[in-house]
Design a protein around this motif. Sequence first.
Motif, mmCIF file in Angstrom:
data_model
loop_
_atom_site.group_PDB
_atom_site.id
_atom_site.type_symbol
_atom_site.label_atom_id
_atom_site.label_comp_id
_atom_site.label_asym_id
_atom_site.label_seq_id
_atom_site.Cartn_x
_atom_site.Cartn_y
_atom_site.Cartn_z
ATOM 1 N N ALA A 13 0.840 -1.203 0.000
ATOM 2 C CA ALA A 13 0.000 0.000 0.000
ATOM 3 C C ALA A 13 0.872 1.249 0.000
ATOM 4 C CB ALA A 13 -0.919 -0.004 1.215
ATOM 5 N N ALA A 14 0.695 2.096 -1.012
ATOM 6 C CA ALA A 14 1.439 3.354 -1.083
ATOM 7 C C ALA A 14 0.602 4.531 -0.609
ATOM 8 C CB ALA A 14 1.906 3.606 -2.520
ATOM 9 N N ILE A 15 -0.695 4.502 -0.903
ATOM 10 C CA ILE A 15 -1.642 5.519 -0.452
ATOM 11 C C ILE A 15 -2.771 4.795 0.256
ATOM 12 C CG2 ILE A 15 -3.237 7.349 -1.156
ATOM 13 C CD1 ILE A 15 -0.360 8.096 -1.658
ATOM 14 N N LEU A 27 1.370 19.214 3.419
ATOM 15 C CA LEU A 27 0.834 17.920 3.793
ATOM 16 C C LEU A 27 2.012 17.009 4.105
ATOM 17 C CD1 LEU A 27 -1.926 17.333 1.087
ATOM 18 C CD2 LEU A 27 -2.174 18.320 3.362
ATOM 19 N N HIS A 28 2.073 16.510 5.332
ATOM 20 C CA HIS A 28 3.157 15.614 5.722
ATOM 21 C C HIS A 28 2.644 14.183 5.686
ATOM 22 C CE1 HIS A 28 7.015 14.599 7.449
ATOM 23 N NE2 HIS A 28 6.397 13.801 8.301
ATOM 24 N N LEU A 29 3.254 13.354 4.836
ATOM 25 C CA LEU A 29 2.807 11.975 4.671
ATOM 26 C C LEU A 29 3.690 11.022 5.459
ATOM 27 C CD1 LEU A 29 2.062 11.751 0.831
ATOM 28 C CD2 LEU A 29 0.682 12.750 2.659
ATOM 29 N N VAL A 30 3.051 10.037 6.052
ATOM 30 C CA VAL A 30 3.747 8.942 6.732
ATOM 31 C C VAL A 30 2.991 7.656 6.406
ATOM 32 C CG1 VAL A 30 4.440 7.934 8.928
ATOM 33 C CG2 VAL A 30 4.578 10.409 8.609
ATOM 34 N N SER A 80 11.178 8.970 2.797
ATOM 35 C CA SER A 80 11.160 8.137 1.598
ATOM 36 C C SER A 80 10.201 6.974 1.814
ATOM 37 C CB SER A 80 12.560 7.600 1.306
ATOM 38 O OG SER A 80 13.449 8.662 1.027
ATOM 39 N N GLY A 81 9.407 6.670 0.781
ATOM 40 C CA GLY A 81 8.447 5.584 0.877
ATOM 41 C C GLY A 81 7.140 5.953 1.533
ATOM 42 N N SER A 82 6.934 7.244 1.798
ATOM 43 C CA SER A 82 5.699 7.672 2.476
ATOM 44 C C SER A 82 4.532 7.863 1.521
ATOM 45 C CB SER A 82 5.948 8.968 3.251
ATOM 46 O OG SER A 82 6.347 10.011 2.365
ATOM 47 N N GLY A 83 4.803 7.842 0.199
ATOM 48 C CA GLY A 83 3.720 7.984 -0.777
ATOM 49 C C GLY A 83 3.709 9.311 -1.517
ATOM 50 N N LYS A 84 4.737 10.135 -1.332
ATOM 51 C CA LYS A 84 4.745 11.469 -1.955
ATOM 52 C C LYS A 84 4.700 11.392 -3.485
ATOM 53 C CE LYS A 84 8.646 12.883 -0.264
ATOM 54 N NZ LYS A 84 9.068 11.579 0.333
ATOM 55 N N GLY A 126 -1.277 13.822 11.219
ATOM 56 C CA GLY A 126 -1.643 14.892 12.138
ATOM 57 C C GLY A 126 -2.632 15.889 11.604
ATOM 58 N N GLY A 127 -3.310 15.580 10.506
ATOM 59 C CA GLY A 127 -4.309 16.502 9.986
ATOM 60 C C GLY A 127 -3.753 17.571 9.082
#
Length: 251
Positions: A43-45, A235-238, A64-68, A244-245
């Motif tokens: 799953a990437a997103i 937007l911070h992706l993890v 890296s690998g968070s889906g950006k 965190g919204g």
Amino acid sequence: MLFNTAYIIICINLFGFSLLSEKILYKSIGLKFSYPLEKEKVAAIQGMDFEIPEKSFVTISGPSGSGKSTLLNLLGLIEPVQEGKLFLLGQEIGRMSEKEKNRVRRYQVGFIFQQFHLFPILTAEENIQYFLTRQTLPKQEVAARTKEALELVGLWEHRKKRPSELSGGQKQRVAIARALAKQPEVIIGDEPTASLDQKNGKGVMEILKEFVERGKTVILTTHDSMVQSFGDMNLHLVDGRIEGGGNVVLA
């Protein structure tokens, strides 16, 4: 005024009244995307919900690998929508035909890549003209747009040079000029300043900020706090999720 919200909606409605008057450029509902890995799927997103209004400068950060990059590929119609819904100017991307998608990529979306992707045998102006001719524009319009874009990035005097004769910063500015000359609704960039020094990187960001001030939208991935400082929102992706919204900045 800064807001944090668990459900990422840039255009917030308060008591039924919109706080922003801009139209929604992108809207995502339950967006998911995965890549095949041997017999499994990675799953990437993982279920993203957000709205991005027009005239926004949005940065996307994360490890890296968070889906950006995957998210950018979905926004740029490079990857297909697998699960959930993604809308561009009210039109559901997942229901578009390939012909419709090609038209969107050709006219409405401009791309800036970290590695420039310039044709080495073409000059700076020819790299821009090549993509404009695919829009079936008249020759005079192609010439005018090319000149305007190269002047905007300060490279008109270098228009006859090939990429091998340009510095890294100059090549990135040619790539930006190529995207600007299309006159798209949105420019999407995957870490476009990563290979540049701070001075050239800031110059690139100032050009993109001017593009937003002209009423367009920019969406960039980045690890650089300088780049994030230019954005209206980050937007911070993890792990394929918005952490965190997110941060929403209302002027």
